[in-house]
Scaffold this active site. Structure first.
Site, mmCIF file in Angstrom:
data_model
loop_
_atom_site.group_PDB
_atom_site.id
_atom_site.type_symbol
_atom_site.label_atom_id
_atom_site.label_comp_id
_atom_site.label_asym_id
_atom_site.label_seq_id
_atom_site.Cartn_x
_atom_site.Cartn_y
_atom_site.Cartn_z
ATOM 1 N N ASP A 121 0.844 -1.185 0.000
ATOM 2 C CA ASP A 121 0.000 0.000 0.000
ATOM 3 C C ASP A 121 0.883 1.240 0.000
ATOM 4 O OD1 ASP A 121 -2.306 1.477 -0.008
ATOM 5 O OD2 ASP A 121 -2.576 1.408 2.162
ATOM 6 N N TYR A 123 1.214 5.643 -0.601
ATOM 7 C CA TYR A 123 0.760 6.819 0.165
ATOM 8 C C TYR A 123 0.999 8.008 -0.751
ATOM 9 C CZ TYR A 123 0.634 9.477 4.660
ATOM 10 O OH TYR A 123 0.332 10.294 5.720
ATOM 11 N N HIS A 128 -3.690 13.869 0.642
ATOM 12 C CA HIS A 128 -3.918 12.944 1.761
ATOM 13 C C HIS A 128 -2.725 12.939 2.716
ATOM 14 C CE1 HIS A 128 -5.159 9.378 3.971
ATOM 15 N NE2 HIS A 128 -4.008 8.795 3.688
ATOM 16 N N ARG A 137 0.432 14.438 13.393
ATOM 17 C CA ARG A 137 1.628 15.065 13.979
ATOM 18 C C ARG A 137 1.455 16.580 13.981
ATOM 19 N NH1 ARG A 137 3.377 11.279 10.412
ATOM 20 N NH2 ARG A 137 3.705 12.883 8.840
ATOM 21 N N GLU A 194 -10.671 3.724 3.327
ATOM 22 C CA GLU A 194 -9.728 4.504 2.519
ATOM 23 C C GLU A 194 -10.005 4.186 1.060
ATOM 24 O OE1 GLU A 194 -5.651 3.897 3.856
ATOM 25 O OE2 GLU A 194 -5.872 5.601 5.234
ATOM 26 N N GLU A 196 -9.117 3.895 -2.612
ATOM 27 C CA GLU A 196 -7.855 3.739 -3.345
ATOM 28 C C GLU A 196 -8.105 3.022 -4.675
ATOM 29 O OE1 GLU A 196 -4.569 2.320 -1.055
ATOM 30 O OE2 GLU A 196 -5.343 3.130 0.830
ATOM 31 N N ASP A 228 -9.070 0.241 1.698
ATOM 32 C CA ASP A 228 -8.088 -0.155 2.714
ATOM 33 C C ASP A 228 -8.650 0.237 4.088
ATOM 34 O OD1 ASP A 228 -5.730 -0.892 3.999
ATOM 35 O OD2 ASP A 228 -4.848 1.088 3.734
ATOM 36 N N ARG A 232 -8.377 3.846 13.050
ATOM 37 C CA ARG A 232 -7.490 4.999 13.270
ATOM 38 C C ARG A 232 -6.908 5.044 14.678
ATOM 39 N NH1 ARG A 232 -6.171 5.919 8.234
ATOM 40 N NH2 ARG A 232 -7.923 6.601 6.955
ATOM 41 N N GLN A 235 -4.173 2.511 14.748
ATOM 42 C CA GLN A 235 -3.092 3.016 13.883
ATOM 43 C C GLN A 235 -2.281 4.111 14.583
ATOM 44 O OE1 GLN A 235 -4.584 4.725 10.221
ATOM 45 N NE2 GLN A 235 -2.546 5.370 9.527
ATOM 46 N N TYR A 239 1.735 3.103 15.052
ATOM 47 C CA TYR A 239 2.395 3.253 13.751
ATOM 48 C C TYR A 239 3.831 3.747 13.802
ATOM 49 C CZ TYR A 239 2.229 8.349 13.119
ATOM 50 O OH TYR A 239 2.444 9.692 13.216
ATOM 51 N N LYS A 248 -4.494 -1.844 10.063
ATOM 52 C CA LYS A 248 -4.791 -1.961 8.630
ATOM 53 C C LYS A 248 -4.982 -3.413 8.193
ATOM 54 C CE LYS A 248 -3.664 2.369 7.378
ATOM 55 N NZ LYS A 248 -4.448 3.231 6.514
ATOM 56 N N THR A 252 -9.009 -5.777 3.701
ATOM 57 C CA THR A 252 -8.898 -4.862 2.563
ATOM 58 C C THR A 252 -9.845 -5.397 1.501
ATOM 59 O OG1 THR A 252 -6.556 -4.543 3.063
ATOM 60 C CG2 THR A 252 -7.306 -3.838 0.888
ATOM 61 N N THR A 345 -4.640 6.387 -0.145
ATOM 62 C CA THR A 345 -5.917 7.094 -0.166
ATOM 63 C C THR A 345 -5.910 8.213 -1.200
ATOM 64 O OG1 THR A 345 -6.180 6.611 2.154
ATOM 65 C CG2 THR A 345 -7.542 8.377 1.266
ATOM 66 N N GLU A 359 -9.998 12.397 7.253
ATOM 67 C CA GLU A 359 -9.871 13.729 6.662
ATOM 68 C C GLU A 359 -11.216 14.450 6.581
ATOM 69 O OE1 GLU A 359 -7.012 13.917 3.112
ATOM 70 O OE2 GLU A 359 -7.447 11.793 3.339
HETATM 71 CA CA CA Z 1 -4.079 2.985 2.649
#
Ligand code: CA
Length: 414
Positions: A121, A123, A128, A137, A194, A196, A228, A232, A235, A239, A248, A252, A345, A359
């Site tokens: 996967d 990014y 996104h 962050r 997500e 995708e 996906d 959250r 994650q 992560y 994750k 899927t 995503t 988001e």
């Molecule tokens: Ca993803």
């Protein structure tokens, strides 16, 4: 040719599409292509001698892997023979061959079309990655220093890739209790989708020999829709420093139809410029994207009224599939027939074009109002998420079918 082959207006599956899938019908499972409201059973056509370039048994299987391993010249030959046969005149031999292989879509159950060996996967949407960096962050630079230099990705869990319609059990795991700052174990409180697009590789490379960026398209069999699913809260806690893991890997979903690259050729558009210019191994002669329209609908538990919560496009992804595949093999790692590479995503630049609830609701701070009057920060048990994708419009529309899943309540086992 025959009235059975008339394509309904706005169908995802005109003769210009001919996506591949694996269908079960009348007690058998085999490779099919979609046309209008029917599937064409390729094993029936193969038995009648339609595909001399394809070894016996290629289509009498519950996976496309053998066909994908034959490589692009064979894929092109089969597509060309199918187009001739289905678009041709009404001569009796032609009509009989097609009639024998046609099955109404309502009579088939679509299966996972490939045995997925490896799943990556990426990014690759700058919108996104910027939004998620800001939400996960806060106060630091949202894009990490490597992001514009390489297509960031991680290896996912291929064994939990499921086909359209498979129920999704709400996962449990460790997440921080905001009140105490301590981890607890339990059902996720932040289940997300997500949106995708994934590509599936065909004939692969030799261990130690990278795929060159200008050759990458020869290795790509076709594209699917990908959800996906993401937890959250799991994650966010797990992560760092090694990336996504159990948040994750629980599921899927992919759409059942693999749309061939040749069907998408009329919808290639220049990819957006990159700044800075990437290193030479990620610099193709031409950078082309796919102009695919995408949307996500949520149908709430107990309701028949769905709400489209995002509409977005695939054309402005920062990294292209050719660059992703060249990068994924740049250390000499191999790909095999049936490997799945998801885009990451797909989010656009506007608030209504974002590809996940994280988001769309700013991590739950701004709930979405659905048409039935309820609100969503994240998904509830019983919610159905339906993704759709297509190129073009009207009779020239090339569609991907649907990629849907309904959330089931968490396991009651500890
Ligand atoms: Ca993803």
């Amino acid at each position: 040719m025959t009235s059975r082959l008339e394509i309904p207006d706005g169908s995802d599956f005109p003769i210009q599409n001919l996506p591949y899938g694996v269908a079960e019908h009348h007690g058998r499972t085999g490779v099919v292509v979609a046309i209008g409201n029917h599937v064409v059973d390729l094993s029936v056509l193969a038995a009648a001698g339609t595909f001399p370039e394809v070894p016996p048994g290629t289509f009498d299987r519950d996976s496309l892997d053998r066909f994908m391993a034959l490589g692009r010249p064979v894929w092109k030959a089969v597509r060309s023979r199918l187009t001739d046969l289905l678009a041709g005149g009404d001569e009796p031999h032609r009509r009989n061959a097609v009639e024998a292989a046609l099955v109404p879509m309502t009579d088939v159950t679509m299966r996972l079309p490939i045995r997925i060996g490896d799943y990556v996967d990426f990014y690759s949407s700058i919108h996104h990655a910027t939004n998620v960096g800001r939400l996960f962050r806060p106060g630091s630079e949202p894009l990490l220093p490597n992001w514009r230099h390489l297509p960031v990705g991680y290896h996912g869990r291929s064994g939990t890739v499921v086909v359209d319609g498979t129920p999704i059990r709400r996962p449990s795991g460790q997440r921080l209790d905001p009140a105490t700052g301590e981890p607890t174990y339990g059902p996720t409180r932040a289940l997300d989708f997500e949106l995708e697009i994934g590509f599936i590789t065909g004939s692969g490379n030799v261990l130690g020999e990278p795929i060159q960026v200008d050759d990458a398209h020869r290795h790509i069999f076709g594209l699917v829709l990908v959800n996906d699913w993401s937890a959250r809260d799991l994650q966010a806690w797990e992560y760092q420093p090694l990336g996504p893991f159990l948040g994750k890997s629980f599921a899927t979903t992919i759409s059942p139809w693999i749309v061939p690259l040749d069907a998408l050729a009329p919808f290639r558009v220049p990819a957006p410029p990159q700044d800075p210019e990437p290193l030479p191994y990620l610099r193709p002669r031409r950078r082309l994207a796919f102009d695919i329209r995408l949307e996500v609908e949520i149908v709430p538990a107990g309701s028949s009224t769905g709400t489209v919560v995002t509409r977005t496009g695939f054309a402005d992804m920062y990294w292209t599939m050719d660059q992703q595949l060249a990068h994924a093999t740049s250390n000499g790692a191999t790909t095999r027939p049936g490997d799945l590479f998801a885009s990451g995503t797909v989010s656009g630049p506007t608030p209504d074009s974002l590809g996940c609830l994280l988001e769309l609701t700013e991590a739950g701070r701004r709930p979405l109002r659905l048409a039935d009057g309820t609100e969503r920060r994240y998904l509830r048990d019983g919610d159905t998420v339906i993704m759709r994708g297509w190129c073009g419009h009207g009779s020239a529309r090339i569609g991907f079918g649907s990629c849907r899943g309904t959330v089931e309540s968490a396991s009651t086992r500890p």
